[in-house]
Design an enzyme around this catalytic site. Structure first.
Site, PDB file in Angstrom:
ATOM      1  N   LYS A  27     -16.487  -7.471   8.891  1.00 45.03           N
ATOM      2  CA  LYS A  27     -17.261  -7.374  10.129  1.00 45.03           C
ATOM      3  C   LYS A  27     -16.363  -7.343  11.353  1.00 45.03           C
ATOM      4  O   LYS A  27     -16.641  -6.644  12.298  1.00 45.03           O
ATOM      5  CB  LYS A  27     -18.266  -8.517  10.209  1.00 45.03           C
ATOM      6  CG  LYS A  27     -19.348  -8.336   9.171  1.00 45.03           C
ATOM      7  CD  LYS A  27     -20.679  -8.940   9.581  1.00 45.03           C
ATOM      8  CE  LYS A  27     -21.740  -8.676   8.540  1.00 45.03           C
ATOM      9  NZ  LYS A  27     -21.432  -9.395   7.275  1.00 45.03           N
ATOM     10  N   HIS A  58       0.843  -1.206   0.000  1.00 45.09           N
ATOM     11  CA  HIS A  58       0.000   0.000   0.000  1.00 45.09           C
ATOM     12  C   HIS A  58       0.879   1.257   0.000  1.00 45.09           C
ATOM     13  O   HIS A  58       0.613   2.203  -0.747  1.00 45.09           O
ATOM     14  CB  HIS A  58      -0.895   0.047   1.249  1.00 45.09           C
ATOM     15  CG  HIS A  58      -1.900  -1.063   1.357  1.00 45.09           C
ATOM     16  ND1 HIS A  58      -2.056  -1.810   2.498  1.00 45.09           N
ATOM     17  CD2 HIS A  58      -2.815  -1.538   0.470  1.00 45.09           C
ATOM     18  CE1 HIS A  58      -3.035  -2.692   2.325  1.00 45.09           C
ATOM     19  NE2 HIS A  58      -3.502  -2.560   1.097  1.00 45.09           N
ATOM     20  N   SER A 103      -2.887  -7.754   3.026  1.00 39.71           N
ATOM     21  CA  SER A 103      -3.169  -7.614   4.467  1.00 39.71           C
ATOM     22  C   SER A 103      -3.551  -8.965   5.062  1.00 39.71           C
ATOM     23  O   SER A 103      -3.117  -9.316   6.157  1.00 39.71           O
ATOM     24  CB  SER A 103      -4.303  -6.616   4.684  1.00 39.71           C
ATOM     25  OG  SER A 103      -3.945  -5.350   4.211  1.00 39.71           O
ATOM     26  N   ARG A 146      -1.598  -6.211  -8.281  1.00 37.06           N
ATOM     27  CA  ARG A 146      -0.496  -7.103  -7.947  1.00 37.06           C
ATOM     28  C   ARG A 146      -0.242  -8.121  -9.039  1.00 37.06           C
ATOM     29  O   ARG A 146       0.859  -8.293  -9.507  1.00 37.06           O
ATOM     30  CB  ARG A 146      -0.793  -7.849  -6.641  1.00 37.06           C
ATOM     31  CG  ARG A 146      -0.566  -7.015  -5.427  1.00 37.06           C
ATOM     32  CD  ARG A 146      -1.203  -7.621  -4.215  1.00 37.06           C
ATOM     33  NE  ARG A 146      -2.646  -7.490  -4.270  1.00 37.06           N
ATOM     34  CZ  ARG A 146      -3.433  -7.446  -3.218  1.00 37.06           C
ATOM     35  NH1 ARG A 146      -2.930  -7.600  -2.018  1.00 37.06           N
ATOM     36  NH2 ARG A 146      -4.729  -7.303  -3.344  1.00 37.06           N
TER      37      ARG A 146
HETATM   38  N1  ATP Z   1       1.046  -5.428  -2.340  1.00 38.53           N
HETATM   39  C1  ATP Z   1       0.243  -4.676  -3.086  1.00 38.53           C
HETATM   40  N2  ATP Z   1       0.668  -4.180  -4.266  1.00 38.53           N
HETATM   41  C2  ATP Z   1      -0.153  -3.461  -5.045  1.00 38.53           C
HETATM   42  N3  ATP Z   1      -1.419  -3.170  -4.764  1.00 38.53           N
HETATM   43  C3  ATP Z   1      -1.906  -3.629  -3.615  1.00 38.53           C
HETATM   44  C4  ATP Z   1      -1.106  -4.400  -2.710  1.00 38.53           C
HETATM   45  N4  ATP Z   1      -1.876  -4.724  -1.639  1.00 38.53           N
HETATM   46  C5  ATP Z   1      -3.088  -4.174  -1.872  1.00 38.53           C
HETATM   47  N5  ATP Z   1      -3.112  -3.530  -3.038  1.00 38.53           N
HETATM   48  C6  ATP Z   1      -4.237  -2.802  -3.635  1.00 38.53           C
HETATM   49  O1  ATP Z   1      -4.647  -1.815  -2.726  1.00 38.53           O
HETATM   50  C7  ATP Z   1      -6.051  -1.590  -2.813  1.00 38.53           C
HETATM   51  C8  ATP Z   1      -6.678  -1.721  -1.441  1.00 38.53           C
HETATM   52  O2  ATP Z   1      -6.592  -3.065  -1.083  1.00 38.53           O
HETATM   53  P1  ATP Z   1      -7.018  -3.726   0.281  1.00 38.53           P
HETATM   54  O3  ATP Z   1      -7.248  -2.730   1.349  1.00 38.53           O
HETATM   55  O4  ATP Z   1      -8.076  -4.737  -0.009  1.00 38.53           O
HETATM   56  O5  ATP Z   1      -5.649  -4.483   0.629  1.00 38.53           O
HETATM   57  P2  ATP Z   1      -5.334  -6.015   0.584  1.00 38.53           P
HETATM   58  O6  ATP Z   1      -3.900  -6.158   0.935  1.00 38.53           O
HETATM   59  O7  ATP Z   1      -5.825  -6.630  -0.688  1.00 38.53           O
HETATM   60  O8  ATP Z   1      -6.207  -6.508   1.822  1.00 38.53           O
HETATM   61  P3  ATP Z   1      -7.028  -7.883   1.990  1.00 38.53           P
HETATM   62  O9  ATP Z   1      -6.006  -8.969   2.025  1.00 38.53           O
HETATM   63  O10 ATP Z   1      -7.733  -7.677   3.304  1.00 38.53           O
HETATM   64  O11 ATP Z   1      -7.961  -7.945   0.812  1.00 38.53           O
HETATM   65  C9  ATP Z   1      -6.531  -2.574  -3.868  1.00 38.53           C
HETATM   66  O12 ATP Z   1      -6.542  -1.919  -5.126  1.00 38.53           O
HETATM   67  C10 ATP Z   1      -5.470  -3.647  -3.860  1.00 38.53           C
HETATM   68  O13 ATP Z   1      -5.401  -4.309  -5.116  1.00 38.53           O
HETATM   69 MG    MG Z   2      -7.845  -7.086  -1.125  1.00 33.10          MG
END
Ligand code: ATP
Ligand code: MG
Length: 163
Positions: free
Chosen positions: A42, A18, A129, A91
């Site tokens: 939730k 992020h 995450s 990703r």
């Molecule tokens: N490592 C990463 N590299 C590039 N983009 C990312 C990465 N992690 C998350 N994103 C992007 O950031 C945005 C917000 O994602 P989000 O908050 O769902 O994070 P996540 O890591 O995918 O969490 P979760 O595992 O809970 O789904 C989305 O567009 C997701 O594709």
């Molecule tokens: Mg996600």
């Protein structure tokens, strides 16, 4: 007119993937609002206030990065904030299908708003995450994959759970 971007997500917790996307966005746009989704899950590991506080701490020296929360339809929030762009991170192929659907739906809902996809540096392409939480809960190390403040907070959460 300055270009304002919204980067929506649940950030539970914020990862270095992020952070990479946010810093790239800050170079492209005049301002980027990291918008943390209320009620995405939730039972999130971190409360809304904790996620806001952590994200603000990580970007305290980046005047172009703002942290906010939102609820409801994303395009309505983006319009309310007078932003023109939605930033999403990509990703791998696995993200593509969902992100493609979301971008086209948002385009249909509001044709004035443009979704922009940003790729992270390759060392962050496998981080999510969910995976971070899983590794930490099983006792694994996530050093270098999340900001230091997140690493410390994750440790506190695990210790609190075990106590
Ligand atoms: N490592 C990463 N590299 C590039 N983009 C990312 C990465 N992690 C998350 N994103 C992007 O950031 C945005 C917000 O994602 P989000 O908050 O769902 O994070 P996540 O890591 O995918 O969490 P979760 O595992 O809970 O789904 C989305 O567009 C997701 O594709
Ligand atoms: Mg996600």
């Amino acid at each position: 007119m300055p270009t304002l971007a919204v980067y929506p997500g649940s950030f539970d917790p914020l990862t270095n993937g992020h952070v990479d996307i946010i810093l790239r966005g800050a170079r492209l746009f005049d301002r980027i609002i990291v918008s943390i989704l209320v009620n995405a899950e939730k039972s999130p590991l971190f409360t809304m206030d904790e996620r806001v506080e952590i994200t603000r701490a990580v970007f305290k020296d980046q005047p172009k990065v703002e942290v906010d929360t939102f609820d409801g339809l994303l395009v309505d929030y983006v319009e309310r904030r007078k932003a023109q762009v939605i930033v999403r991170g990509l990703r791998a192929v696995s993200d593509f299908e969902f992100e493609f659907q979301l971008a086209l739906m948002n385009q249909r809902l509001n044709a004035q708003i443009q979704t922009v996809f940003i790729m992270p540096a390759k060392q962050y392409t496998y981080i999510s995450s969910r995976l971070i939480k899983e590794v930490v809960s099983l006792g694994g190390r996530v050093h270098g994959l999340v900001p230091e403040i997140v690493e410390a907070r994750l440790r506190d959460k695990i210790l609190a759970r075990q106590a």
